[in-house]
Design a protein around this motif. Structure first.
Motif, PDB file in Angstrom:
ATOM      1  N   GLY A  28       0.801  -1.225   0.000  1.00 25.19           N
ATOM      2  CA  GLY A  28       0.000   0.000   0.000  1.00 25.19           C
ATOM      3  C   GLY A  28       0.830   1.269   0.000  1.00 25.19           C
ATOM      4  N   SER A  29       2.114   1.153   0.427  1.00 28.61           N
ATOM      5  CA  SER A  29       2.991   2.328   0.476  1.00 28.61           C
ATOM      6  C   SER A  29       3.773   2.533  -0.819  1.00 28.61           C
ATOM      7  CB  SER A  29       3.981   2.190   1.639  1.00 28.61           C
ATOM      8  OG  SER A  29       3.300   2.114   2.871  1.00 28.61           O
ATOM      9  N   ALA A  30       3.763   1.535  -1.696  1.00 27.46           N
ATOM     10  CA  ALA A  30       4.521   1.644  -2.947  1.00 27.46           C
ATOM     11  C   ALA A  30       3.927   2.739  -3.826  1.00 27.46           C
ATOM     12  CB  ALA A  30       4.505   0.307  -3.693  1.00 27.46           C
ATOM     13  N   ARG A  31       4.794   3.576  -4.389  1.00 30.64           N
ATOM     14  CA  ARG A  31       4.336   4.676  -5.225  1.00 30.64           C
ATOM     15  C   ARG A  31       4.663   4.371  -6.687  1.00 30.64           C
ATOM     16  NH1 ARG A  31       3.146   9.542  -2.830  1.00 30.64           N
ATOM     17  NH2 ARG A  31       3.668  10.619  -4.758  1.00 30.64           N
ATOM     18  N   THR A  32       3.649   4.446  -7.538  1.00 26.75           N
ATOM     19  CA  THR A  32       3.865   4.248  -8.961  1.00 26.75           C
ATOM     20  C   THR A  32       2.702   4.868  -9.723  1.00 26.75           C
ATOM     21  OG1 THR A  32       4.413   2.602 -10.647  1.00 26.75           O
ATOM     22  CG2 THR A  32       2.666   2.018  -9.112  1.00 26.75           C
ATOM     23  N   ARG A  33       2.790   4.809 -11.054  1.00 24.59           N
ATOM     24  CA  ARG A  33       1.678   5.257 -11.885  1.00 24.59           C
ATOM     25  C   ARG A  33       0.773   4.067 -12.198  1.00 24.59           C
ATOM     26  NH1 ARG A  33       3.218   7.015 -17.056  1.00 24.59           N
ATOM     27  NH2 ARG A  33       1.167   8.018 -17.177  1.00 24.59           N
ATOM     28  N   PHE A  34      -0.461   4.348 -12.535  1.00 19.32           N
ATOM     29  CA  PHE A  34      -1.429   3.293 -12.813  1.00 19.32           C
ATOM     30  C   PHE A  34      -2.202   3.585 -14.091  1.00 19.32           C
ATOM     31  CE2 PHE A  34      -0.720   3.041  -8.296  1.00 19.32           C
ATOM     32  CZ  PHE A  34      -0.748   1.686  -8.019  1.00 19.32           C
ATOM     33  N   SER A  35      -2.652   2.510 -14.733  1.00 18.23           N
ATOM     34  CA  SER A  35      -3.584   2.600 -15.847  1.00 18.23           C
ATOM     35  C   SER A  35      -4.847   1.848 -15.440  1.00 18.23           C
ATOM     36  CB  SER A  35      -2.978   1.981 -17.110  1.00 18.23           C
ATOM     37  OG  SER A  35      -3.935   1.957 -18.162  1.00 18.23           O
ATOM     38  N   ILE A  36      -5.980   2.541 -15.457  1.00 19.39           N
ATOM     39  CA  ILE A  36      -7.253   1.947 -15.062  1.00 19.39           C
ATOM     40  C   ILE A  36      -8.179   1.925 -16.268  1.00 19.39           C
ATOM     41  CG2 ILE A  36      -9.246   2.096 -13.514  1.00 19.39           C
ATOM     42  CD1 ILE A  36      -6.177   4.078 -12.641  1.00 19.39           C
ATOM     43  N   ARG A  37      -8.639   0.744 -16.613  1.00 18.04           N
ATOM     44  CA  ARG A  37      -9.557   0.598 -17.743  1.00 18.04           C
ATOM     45  C   ARG A  37     -10.929   0.244 -17.189  1.00 18.04           C
ATOM     46  NH1 ARG A  37     -10.769  -3.724 -21.095  1.00 18.04           N
ATOM     47  NH2 ARG A  37      -9.126  -5.012 -20.147  1.00 18.04           N
ATOM     48  N   MET A  38     -11.947   1.001 -17.590  1.00 14.61           N
ATOM     49  CA  MET A  38     -13.282   0.779 -17.031  1.00 14.61           C
ATOM     50  C   MET A  38     -14.366   0.988 -18.079  1.00 14.61           C
ATOM     51  SD  MET A  38     -13.734   4.285 -14.774  1.00 14.61           S
ATOM     52  CE  MET A  38     -12.039   4.309 -14.238  1.00 14.61           C
ATOM     53  N   SER A  39     -15.498   0.416 -17.793  1.00 18.46           N
ATOM     54  CA  SER A  39     -16.690   0.616 -18.618  1.00 18.46           C
ATOM     55  C   SER A  39     -17.627   1.549 -17.862  1.00 18.46           C
ATOM     56  CB  SER A  39     -17.376  -0.732 -18.879  1.00 18.46           C
ATOM     57  OG  SER A  39     -18.592  -0.558 -19.563  1.00 18.46           O
ATOM     58  N   VAL A  40     -18.096   2.599 -18.547  1.00 16.35           N
ATOM     59  CA  VAL A  40     -18.944   3.585 -17.888  1.00 16.35           C
ATOM     60  C   VAL A  40     -20.226   3.792 -18.693  1.00 16.35           C
ATOM     61  CG1 VAL A  40     -17.002   4.800 -16.829  1.00 16.35           C
ATOM     62  CG2 VAL A  40     -17.814   5.520 -19.079  1.00 16.35           C
ATOM     63  N   ILE A  41     -21.244   4.309 -18.028  1.00 13.75           N
ATOM     64  CA  ILE A  41     -22.503   4.637 -18.703  1.00 13.75           C
ATOM     65  C   ILE A  41     -22.262   5.786 -19.668  1.00 13.75           C
ATOM     66  CG2 ILE A  41     -24.849   5.500 -18.354  1.00 13.75           C
ATOM     67  CD1 ILE A  41     -24.803   4.103 -15.619  1.00 13.75           C
ATOM     68  N   ASP A  42     -22.811   5.685 -20.870  1.00 15.34           N
ATOM     69  CA  ASP A  42     -22.562   6.690 -21.913  1.00 15.34           C
ATOM     70  C   ASP A  42     -23.599   7.812 -21.822  1.00 15.34           C
ATOM     71  OD1 ASP A  42     -21.532   7.994 -24.029  1.00 15.34           O
ATOM     72  OD2 ASP A  42     -22.127   6.546 -25.558  1.00 15.34           O
ATOM     73  N   LYS A  43     -23.306   8.783 -20.954  1.00 14.83           N
ATOM     74  CA  LYS A  43     -24.188   9.937 -20.830  1.00 14.83           C
ATOM     75  C   LYS A  43     -23.371  11.131 -20.339  1.00 14.83           C
ATOM     76  CE  LYS A  43     -25.834   9.168 -16.093  1.00 14.83           C
ATOM     77  NZ  LYS A  43     -27.024   8.939 -15.238  1.00 14.83           N
ATOM     78  N   PRO A  44     -23.857  12.342 -20.536  1.00 18.54           N
ATOM     79  CA  PRO A  44     -23.103  13.533 -20.140  1.00 18.54           C
ATOM     80  C   PRO A  44     -22.823  13.553 -18.635  1.00 18.54           C
ATOM     81  CG  PRO A  44     -24.888  14.122 -21.629  1.00 18.54           C
ATOM     82  CD  PRO A  44     -25.103  12.680 -21.258  1.00 18.54           C
ATOM     83  N   GLY A  45     -21.666  14.088 -18.283  1.00 23.24           N
ATOM     84  CA  GLY A  45     -21.323  14.271 -16.877  1.00 23.24           C
ATOM     85  C   GLY A  45     -20.593  13.116 -16.231  1.00 23.24           C
ATOM     86  N   VAL A  46     -20.487  11.992 -16.959  1.00 22.26           N
ATOM     87  CA  VAL A  46     -19.857  10.809 -16.372  1.00 22.26           C
ATOM     88  C   VAL A  46     -18.379  11.054 -16.093  1.00 22.26           C
ATOM     89  CG1 VAL A  46     -19.135   8.441 -16.870  1.00 22.26           C
ATOM     90  CG2 VAL A  46     -21.497   9.141 -17.277  1.00 22.26           C
ATOM     91  N   LEU A  47     -17.684  11.619 -17.076  1.00 23.73           N
ATOM     92  CA  LEU A  47     -16.248  11.839 -16.913  1.00 23.73           C
ATOM     93  C   LEU A  47     -15.967  12.762 -15.727  1.00 23.73           C
ATOM     94  CD1 LEU A  47     -13.423  11.306 -17.903  1.00 23.73           C
ATOM     95  CD2 LEU A  47     -13.691  13.168 -19.555  1.00 23.73           C
ATOM     96  N   ALA A  48     -16.805  13.782 -15.563  1.00 27.48           N
ATOM     97  CA  ALA A  48     -16.622  14.711 -14.445  1.00 27.48           C
ATOM     98  C   ALA A  48     -16.804  13.999 -13.108  1.00 27.48           C
ATOM     99  CB  ALA A  48     -17.611  15.870 -14.549  1.00 27.48           C
ATOM    100  N   LYS A  49     -17.777  13.087 -13.047  1.00 25.61           N
ATOM    101  CA  LYS A  49     -18.021  12.368 -11.788  1.00 25.61           C
ATOM    102  C   LYS A  49     -16.877  11.402 -11.494  1.00 25.61           C
ATOM    103  CE  LYS A  49     -21.678  10.222  -9.131  1.00 25.61           C
ATOM    104  NZ  LYS A  49     -23.108   9.851  -9.070  1.00 25.61           N
ATOM    105  N   VAL A  50     -16.353  10.767 -12.532  1.00 24.25           N
ATOM    106  CA  VAL A  50     -15.206   9.872 -12.342  1.00 24.25           C
ATOM    107  C   VAL A  50     -14.006  10.676 -11.845  1.00 24.25           C
ATOM    108  CG1 VAL A  50     -13.512   8.455 -13.566  1.00 24.25           C
ATOM    109  CG2 VAL A  50     -15.957   8.133 -13.997  1.00 24.25           C
TER     110      VAL A  50
END
Length: 429
Positions: free
Chosen positions: A345-367
């Motif tokens: 949990g203390s290790a520091r690195t970059r991450f790539s997160i791939r997800m499926s989201v509902i296709d409607k306005p405002g989703v990206l802002a909420k994420v």
């Protein structure tokens, strides 16, 4: 003309599998050259096997086979342990060291679990304990880390140290194979065992990571200190997504020294195509080292197989046999540091997160709000259009793993996220 002493150095070989057979062959066929390098004749005292009646092929003389390992150890100057496993290897190595015999081993699992006990026994007896073949096969790695870089400060090690997983991931990348198909192919070709758990689960790499971290950071790191995650969950879609972003997936052994302590972990990671490790293909191994004064170093070569591994074993045999013949001793354990081994949990690195989201306005802002709530900065966002759902791939700045895990847990319960499909660390940048 060779300058040799009259007394031969007697070698015990414990185990006669693929590597053991190659070691016996080389000791026999190269006897004259080895004597010149050692300064004394090198003589096989015996070969321990569980069943001496079994045919071992043309390179293993039947008269050298024995089922009495203890007696063989007791009449030898150098013991070469190639049995694998913890017992009876541990007991026999301790017996040899207590007698003052030198030991050469390729047993990574034993060293990662019982290394301190073996090192202390070797130091107490003034005996050599060498193990170049335990990490990365034929690649000269242990000695450079233990000796050549002893005057430097190693800060980070990134390594592809398991040929099976590298072969599987490479086939998935280059040929587009699914994981199960690539693994079956590796088994058919002899790259993977019938039970591949130790390899694909990351456990083989974790043992090697513990050894490398212990050497690099001058402290004892047990295999239980190593966070371990295998490649079983990697999918063809993960591989395609990596290629589209100029990256490749590799199983990495990582050891880092920071102001807070030492982090040692094994897991799949996205590696940029610009990094030298990205070009390591098939069953090859490579280790990338960052040191304070030496800078960046890379060691590359065959990490497994009878002949390559035997090469590393013979190199150790020559060194310890020379000490027996002419006097001297190799380096002792360096364990003066007392740094904490940090949790994952203390290790520091970059991450790539791939997800499926509902296709409607405002989703990206909420994420984005969810990421911000846990202090996880977003560096890049890629959107993949869908029908009722859309895909997002987000890359983060360097953050503690614990913060990222909390973020993912929140995302999985969000009403705008249909599912978090994969989370991969990004290393080598």
């Amino acid at each position: 003309m060779s300058n040799t002493t009259s007394e031969p150095v007697k070698i015990a070989v414990l185990g006669c599998g693929t590597v053991g057979t190659e070691v016996v062959r080389l000791l026999t066929e190269e006897a004259q050259d080895l004597a010149s390098r050692v300064g004394a004749a090198v003589q096989i005292a015996g070969i321990y096997v569980r069943d001496a009646s079994k045919d071992r092929g043309p390179y293993v003389p039947d008269e050298l086979l024995t089922e009495d390992a203890e007696a063989l150890v007791d009449r030898s100057d150098v013991v070469v342990e190639l049995m694998g496993g913890e017992e009876p290897a541990r007991t026999l190595i301790l017996r040899a060291l207590e007698r003052g015999s030198a030991v050469v081993t390729a047993n990574k699992a034993l060293l990662a679990s019982h290394g301190p006990e073996l090192y202390e026994a070797a130091d107490a007896a003034g005996a050599d304990l060498y193990y170049e073949a335990a990490v990365a096969g034929a690649i000269p790695l242990v000695r450079p880390v233990r000796e050549s870089l002893a005057g430097d400060h190693i800060t980070r090690i990134l390594g592809i140290v398991n040929g099976t997983t590298n072969y599987v991931l490479d086939e998935m990348t280059v040929r587009g194979l699914d994981y199960d198909v690539a693994l079956k192919q590796a088994q058919d070709l002899g790259f993977a065992e019938a039970d591949p758990t130790a390899d694909v689960g990351g456990h083989d790499a974790a043992a090697k990571a513990a050894i490398l971290a212990s050497l690099a950071f001058h402290q004892r790191v047990h295999i239980d200190d190593v966070y371990c995650e295998g490649i079983e969950a990697i999918t063809a879609t993960d591989v395609i997504a990596a290629k589209e972003t100029g990256q490749v997936i590799k199983l990495l052994a990582i050891a880092e020294r920071t102001d807070a302590g030492v982090s040692v972990r094994v897991h799949p990671a996205l590696v940029p195509l610009t990094h030298p490790l990205a070009g390591v293909h098939g069953g090859f191994n490579a280790v990338f080292i960052e040191a304070q004064s030496a800078g960046e170093l890379m060691f590359y070569g065959q990490g497994a197989g009878g002949t390559p591994t035997a090469s590393a074993v013979l190199g150790d045999v020559v060194s310890v046999a020379r000490h027996k013949a002419q006097g001297g001793k190799g380096p002792v354990e360096s364990n003066y540091a007392d740094l904490p081994v940090l949790p994952i949990g203390s290790a520091r690195t970059r991450f790539s997160i791939r997800m499926s989201v509902i296709d409607k306005p405002g989703v990206l802002a909420k994420v984005a709000e969810t990421f911000a709530a846990y202090g996880v900065g977003i560096e890049v966002v890629r959107q993949v259009p869908g029908q009722s759902h859309a895909g997002l791939i987000l890359s983060t700045h360097r953050v503690p793993e614990g913060d990222l895990r909390a973020t993912v847990a929140e995302l999985e319960s969000s009403d705008v996220v249909d599912g978090v499909l994969s989370v991969l660390r990004i290393e080598g940048e």
